[in-house]
Design an enzyme around this catalytic site. Structure first.
Site, PDB file in Angstrom:
ATOM      1  N   TYR A 166       0.804  -1.229   0.000  1.00  0.00           N
ATOM      2  CA  TYR A 166       0.000   0.000   0.000  1.00  0.00           C
ATOM      3  C   TYR A 166       0.837   1.280   0.000  1.00  0.00           C
ATOM      4  O   TYR A 166       0.277   2.377   0.047  1.00  0.00           O
ATOM      5  CB  TYR A 166      -0.956  -0.007   1.203  1.00  0.00           C
ATOM      6  CG  TYR A 166      -1.861  -1.216   1.232  1.00  0.00           C
ATOM      7  CD1 TYR A 166      -2.773  -1.438   0.205  1.00  0.00           C
ATOM      8  CD2 TYR A 166      -1.781  -2.156   2.250  1.00  0.00           C
ATOM      9  CE1 TYR A 166      -3.590  -2.560   0.206  1.00  0.00           C
ATOM     10  CE2 TYR A 166      -2.595  -3.276   2.270  1.00  0.00           C
ATOM     11  CZ  TYR A 166      -3.498  -3.479   1.244  1.00  0.00           C
ATOM     12  OH  TYR A 166      -4.290  -4.578   1.246  1.00  0.00           O
ATOM     13  N   HIS A 181      -9.328   2.211  -5.135  1.00  0.00           N
ATOM     14  CA  HIS A 181      -8.388   1.316  -4.442  1.00  0.00           C
ATOM     15  C   HIS A 181      -6.979   1.789  -4.763  1.00  0.00           C
ATOM     16  O   HIS A 181      -6.653   2.038  -5.932  1.00  0.00           O
ATOM     17  CB  HIS A 181      -8.558  -0.135  -4.902  1.00  0.00           C
ATOM     18  CG  HIS A 181      -9.913  -0.674  -4.600  1.00  0.00           C
ATOM     19  ND1 HIS A 181     -10.271  -1.099  -3.350  1.00  0.00           N
ATOM     20  CD2 HIS A 181     -10.999  -0.821  -5.389  1.00  0.00           C
ATOM     21  CE1 HIS A 181     -11.539  -1.493  -3.375  1.00  0.00           C
ATOM     22  NE2 HIS A 181     -12.007  -1.335  -4.607  1.00  0.00           N
TER      23      HIS A 181
END
Ligand code: CA2
Length: 158
Positions: free
Chosen positions: A22, A99
């Site tokens: 991430y 996302h």
């Protein structure tokens, strides 16, 4: 334009854990960037994170009165939540699902969002910039980009 950005469970850990997936940008840095971009396009922004499905449903319901568009990173609830799907379907304005990672390149568990068929657009794999891209798309969808921006950004090719 009134814009609501919602973030789902564990996104408060961004930049702190699992940076290989991430990245190293924190949610607070993303919030700062979104606030700066909101000022640039003249949007009123609310930016929230919750680890609780019911809280997210409450916020989406509230948006029916308080927001013209929603941007949501539903995180883990993307793959499980019929309640969030139903709430999003009940919102009249455009909804964009964001996302940070490219969910299509992830493992089976993280690949198929149940929510994507309830939204106008999905942005994934652009990293934190996906939030800014979604804000631009949301503002364009409700005709709220500043006149000073070039036509291809405001109205796109016709
Ligand atoms: O890429 C995204 O933005 C995701 O929505 C993030 C979700 C994941 O379940 C989706 O497949 C894709 C996970 C958010 C959890 O965030 C963490 C951040 C740091 C450490 C642990 C979890």
């Amino acid at each position: 334009m009134r814009l609501m950005i919602l973030n789902g469970p564990n996104l408060n850990l961004l930049g702190v854990r699992e940076p290989h997936i991430y990245g190293t940008t924190t949610l607070s840095a993303i919030r700062d960037a979104c606030e700066e971009f909101a000022r640039f396009i003249g949007a009123d922004l609310t930016f929230e994170q919750s680890n609780h499905e019911g809280v997210l449903v409450d916020r989406i319901q509230a948006a029916r009165e308080t927001a013209d568009a929603i941007i949501i990173n539903p995180a883990g609830y993307s793959f499980t939540s019929i309640a969030i799907y139903d709430a999003l379907k009940a919102f009249d304005g455009p909804v964009y699902e964001v996302h940070i990672s490219n969910i299509h390149a992830r493992d089976e568990l993280h690949r198929h969002s149940k929510l994507s068929s309830a939204v106008k657009g999905v942005i994934c794999g652009l990293g934190p910039y996906g939030y800014i891209a979604a804000m631009q798309a949301a503002a364009q969808a409700v005709n709220a980009l500043p006149d000073t921006l070039p036509a291809p950004i405001r109205i796109g090719p016709r």
